[in-house]
Write an enzyme that holds these catalytic residues in place. Structure first.
Site, mmCIF file in Angstrom:
data_model
loop_
_atom_site.group_PDB
_atom_site.id
_atom_site.type_symbol
_atom_site.label_atom_id
_atom_site.label_comp_id
_atom_site.label_asym_id
_atom_site.label_seq_id
_atom_site.Cartn_x
_atom_site.Cartn_y
_atom_site.Cartn_z
ATOM 1 N N ARG A 130 -8.873 -4.690 12.772
ATOM 2 C CA ARG A 130 -8.684 -4.816 14.224
ATOM 3 C C ARG A 130 -9.015 -6.187 14.784
ATOM 4 O O ARG A 130 -8.487 -6.564 15.830
ATOM 5 C CB ARG A 130 -9.489 -3.722 14.928
ATOM 6 C CG ARG A 130 -8.880 -2.334 14.701
ATOM 7 C CD ARG A 130 -9.851 -1.239 15.038
ATOM 8 N NE ARG A 130 -11.000 -1.286 14.155
ATOM 9 C CZ ARG A 130 -12.086 -0.532 14.290
ATOM 10 N NH1 ARG A 130 -12.151 0.335 15.266
ATOM 11 N NH2 ARG A 130 -13.090 -0.639 13.434
ATOM 12 N N CYS A 176 -7.076 7.089 4.465
ATOM 13 C CA CYS A 176 -6.446 7.396 5.750
ATOM 14 C C CYS A 176 -6.888 8.784 6.234
ATOM 15 O O CYS A 176 -6.692 9.779 5.527
ATOM 16 C CB CYS A 176 -4.930 7.338 5.651
ATOM 17 S SG CYS A 176 -4.150 7.704 7.229
ATOM 18 N N GLN A 193 0.823 -1.217 0.000
ATOM 19 C CA GLN A 193 0.000 0.000 0.000
ATOM 20 C C GLN A 193 0.854 1.262 0.000
ATOM 21 O O GLN A 193 1.750 1.411 0.835
ATOM 22 C CB GLN A 193 -0.932 0.049 1.204
ATOM 23 C CG GLN A 193 -1.939 1.194 1.039
ATOM 24 C CD GLN A 193 -2.823 1.432 2.240
ATOM 25 O OE1 GLN A 193 -2.348 1.860 3.291
ATOM 26 N NE2 GLN A 193 -4.099 1.145 2.098
HETATM 27 C C1 LIG Z 1 -3.800 1.022 14.128
HETATM 28 C C2 LIG Z 1 -4.416 1.101 12.766
HETATM 29 C C3 LIG Z 1 -3.610 1.368 11.675
HETATM 30 C C4 LIG Z 1 -4.164 1.463 10.393
HETATM 31 N N1 LIG Z 1 -3.347 1.689 9.329
HETATM 32 C C5 LIG Z 1 -3.871 1.723 8.072
HETATM 33 C C6 LIG Z 1 -3.031 1.859 6.930
HETATM 34 O O1 LIG Z 1 -1.807 1.915 7.014
HETATM 35 N N2 LIG Z 1 -3.640 1.908 5.710
HETATM 36 C C7 LIG Z 1 -5.016 1.814 5.559
HETATM 37 O O2 LIG Z 1 -5.516 1.856 4.436
HETATM 38 N N3 LIG Z 1 -5.817 1.655 6.629
HETATM 39 C C8 LIG Z 1 -5.283 1.584 7.862
HETATM 40 N N4 LIG Z 1 -6.100 1.369 8.932
HETATM 41 C C9 LIG Z 1 -7.538 1.122 8.707
HETATM 42 C C10 LIG Z 1 -7.818 -0.375 8.598
HETATM 43 O O3 LIG Z 1 -7.162 -0.937 7.481
HETATM 44 C C11 LIG Z 1 -9.328 -0.657 8.482
HETATM 45 O O4 LIG Z 1 -9.813 0.033 7.357
HETATM 46 C C12 LIG Z 1 -10.115 -0.189 9.708
HETATM 47 O O5 LIG Z 1 -9.462 -0.563 10.904
HETATM 48 C C13 LIG Z 1 -11.532 -0.774 9.692
HETATM 49 O O6 LIG Z 1 -11.503 -2.186 9.654
HETATM 50 P P1 LIG Z 1 -11.705 -3.079 10.991
HETATM 51 O O7 LIG Z 1 -13.016 -2.687 11.620
HETATM 52 O O8 LIG Z 1 -11.691 -4.506 10.505
HETATM 53 O O9 LIG Z 1 -10.562 -2.752 11.898
HETATM 54 C C14 LIG Z 1 -5.561 1.282 10.215
HETATM 55 C C15 LIG Z 1 -6.360 1.001 11.324
HETATM 56 C C16 LIG Z 1 -5.809 0.902 12.573
HETATM 57 C C17 LIG Z 1 -6.707 0.573 13.739
#
Ligand SMILES: Cc1cc2nc3c(=O)[nH]c(=O)nc-3n(C[C@H](O)[C@H](O)[C@H](O)COP(=O)(O)O)c2cc1C
Length: 303
Positions: free
Chosen positions: A217, A96, A66
């Protein structure tokens, strides 16, 4: 029965590094995974810290790298470098929300507000590489601008192969439940992301026209969750997994860097268990690898 190649591991900065991906792959060898986001400036400038993240994708299975940025030419250059480094596809970050990325760098979620720039970046990146290009985006900037569908249509026109859609707006950050709109008429495959944890969540996403799901998460402290959703069991001895993850982190970063980085993982693995807060406090003070291993063995009843 679900198959692990339909369930992506989401990019998570500071979490989905190579040691973590290695652990996830032990449970789910075919799961597609996305790296932590990497700035196009860092890649092209061969920033030292970033080199560690993209120097060796060739021996990884399905791995998307990414990138984020707002400079069309640098994004294309970065994509080429990552292709040469063995990435199986390039993912463009368009979701982001953090100010450093979305406001100051004009990248990430900002691209949801500037579809022209987003289109230029997508076109340039698609032209720059022979591997597939995907985007990861959100529902829109805020409730008044839920224009995810426009961006996906533009992506399709630019030659982007698929999109991951986080079911929140930029304004929501990570708050409130994720909402997954019907995507059955989208011109490219869409992957559902946000609050996916169970096989029922996956089934609901398929019913709405999604081609797969992406978990973020839910993987924290549970790198086996993809396998579990596919019908596997959680491991009997979590302590062994924690120790192995720690070994991989030390092997990759060296102990001095790995130990402080591992504290958050130790907290997630132990969350909800008796005496977990005392364990966390203890682990946060440890700077020696052997002492950390002893603490893990003690906590999980291995000694
Ligand atoms: C600590 C953390 C770091 C993240 N870093 C990125 C990232 O580098 N690139 C990205 O597209 N999304 C990033 N996200 C978003 C996640 O990829 C995802 O879209 C978001 O957590 C929702 O999905 P979930 O409910 O399964 O966690 C991050 C989320 C968290 C919690």
């Amino acid at each position: 029965m679900l198959c692990d190649n339909q369930i992506f591991a989401a990019p998570m900065a500071g979490i989905t590094d190579r040691p973590f991906r290695r652990i996830v792959r032990e449970f789910s060898p075919n799961a597609p995974m996305v790296t932590e986001m990497i700035s196009c400036h860092s890649i092209v400038g061969a920033h030292k810290n970033c080199l560690r993240n993209f120097d060796n994708y060739a021996d990884e299975g399905a791995i998307g790298a990414q990138i984020f940025g707002a400079d069309v030419n640098l994004m294309a250059d970065a994509a080429r470098i990552l292709q040469d480094a063995g990435a199986k596809w390039i993912d463009i970050n368009m979701g982001c929300p953090v100010p450093k990325v979305a406001t100051r760098a004009g990248a990430g979620a900002h691209l949801m507000q500037d579809h022209k720039l987003a289109g230029n970046i997508m076109t340039a990146v698609v032209r720059a590489v022979q591997i597939p290009v995907s985007i990861k985006t959100r529902l829109g900037w805020d409730d008044a601008h839920r224009d995810w569908r426009n961006l996906i249509d533009i992506a399709a026109d630019c030659g982007v192969r698929f999109a991951a859609l986080h079911g929140r707006t930029r304004a929501q950050l990570y708050l409130g439940g994720a909402v997954h709109p019907d995507v059955s008429t989208c011109p490219i495959p869409v992957i559902a992301n946000g609050d996916i944890r169970t096989a029922d969540d996956v089934k609901r996403a398929y019913d709405l026209g999604y081609s797969g799901v992406m978990i973020g998460r839910g993987l924290m402290g549970a790198p086996w969750i993809i396998n579990q959703i596919c019908g596997g069991c959680a491991p009997d001895n979590v302590g062994e997994i924690v120790l192995r993850h720690l070994e991989y982190a030390i092997e990759y970063y060296g102990a001095a860097t790995a130990i402080p980085m591992f504290r958050k993982h130790a907290a997630w693995y132990s969350a909800g268990m008796p005496n977990s807060s005392a364990f966390r406090i203890h682990v946060n003070q440890i700077t020696d690898a052997n002492l950390l291993k002893v603490a893990i063995r003690e906590f999980w009843g291995m000694i």
